[in-house]
Scaffold this motif. Structure first.
Motif, PDB file in Angstrom:
ATOM      1  N   VAL A 152      -6.507  -0.668   2.844  1.00  0.00           N
ATOM      2  CA  VAL A 152      -7.513  -1.613   2.363  1.00  0.00           C
ATOM      3  C   VAL A 152      -6.973  -2.209   1.068  1.00  0.00           C
ATOM      4  O   VAL A 152      -6.576  -1.472   0.158  1.00  0.00           O
TER       5      VAL A 152
ATOM      6  N   SER B 236       0.792  -1.227   0.000  1.00  0.00           N
ATOM      7  CA  SER B 236       0.000   0.000   0.000  1.00  0.00           C
ATOM      8  C   SER B 236       0.825   1.278   0.000  1.00  0.00           C
ATOM      9  O   SER B 236       0.263   2.372   0.004  1.00  0.00           O
TER      10      SER B 236
ATOM     11  N   GLN C  48     -11.588  -2.676  -2.013  1.00  0.00           N
ATOM     12  CA  GLN C  48     -11.979  -1.270  -1.946  1.00  0.00           C
ATOM     13  C   GLN C  48     -13.369  -1.073  -2.526  1.00  0.00           C
ATOM     14  O   GLN C  48     -13.782  -1.776  -3.438  1.00  0.00           O
TER      15      GLN C  48
END
Length: 184
Positions: free
Chosen positions: A108, A23, A113
């Motif tokens: 996430v 991420s 998502q």
């Protein structure tokens, strides 16, 4: 399938660290990072363990697969960087003795998502922490347009703005008691 939320356990460390690394958006251009969002910082197992031993790391899962996480921590008296800027901003704005926690990093998985994962994480951690803390506080780098939009969408209060070096940050605060009342 249904997304469930729970507090993390030691066996979850590898999955959390993998999602955090995925991420960061290191492979993206600055424009893509702004649009898609990114997680800041480097996390190792020792640092993750400190988060897990604090107010907690909350996991969203579907059928045992990690969909996302939200970390929380007690403010540290000598954190440095954007964490220190956040602590300083919050303590300057709230009455002395107001107990607050730091919220983030949060991630996430891209495959999950748009399915309410962050709402479920925020609701669950707020229910867990509302009785102990008056506020949650977080920082978002101004170049992270997606994260700014998400936290504004949740109606969090933009409490301050500060710089660390060349980077500017927005401090958001929220009352966990308010989020605890959500019905996912």
């Amino acid at each position: 399938m249904s997304i469930t939320v729970r507090k993390s356990e030691p066996a979850d460390r590898a999955a959390i660290l993998a999602l955090m690394q995925a991420s960061t958006g290191e492979h993206l251009t600055p424009e893509q990072r702004a649009e898609q969002g990114f997680v800041q910082g480097v996390m190792d197992e020792e640092t993750l363990t400190r988060f897990m031993n604090g107010p907690g790391v909350f996991l969203a899962e579907e059928d045992g697969e990690l969909a996302g996480f939200a970390m929380t921590a007690e403010p540290s008296p000598a954190a440095g960087g954007p964490v220190q800027g956040t602590v300083d901003a919050v303590t300057a704005e709230v009455p002395a003795g107001t107990k607050f926690f730091l919220y983030g990093p949060v991630a996430v998985d891209a495959r999950f998502q748009g399915r309410g994962v962050l709402t479920k994480l925020l609701t669950a951690l707020s229910r867990e922490l509302a009785g102990r803390y008056a506020l949650g506080a977080l920082f978002v780098e101004e170049s992270n347009a997606k994260s700014l939009a998400v936290h504004r969408h949740y109606g969090m209060t933009e409490a301050a703005r500060f710089a660390v070096g060349e980077r500017w940050y927005v401090v958001f605060t929220f009352e966990p008691a308010t989020f605890a009342e959500r019905t996912d």
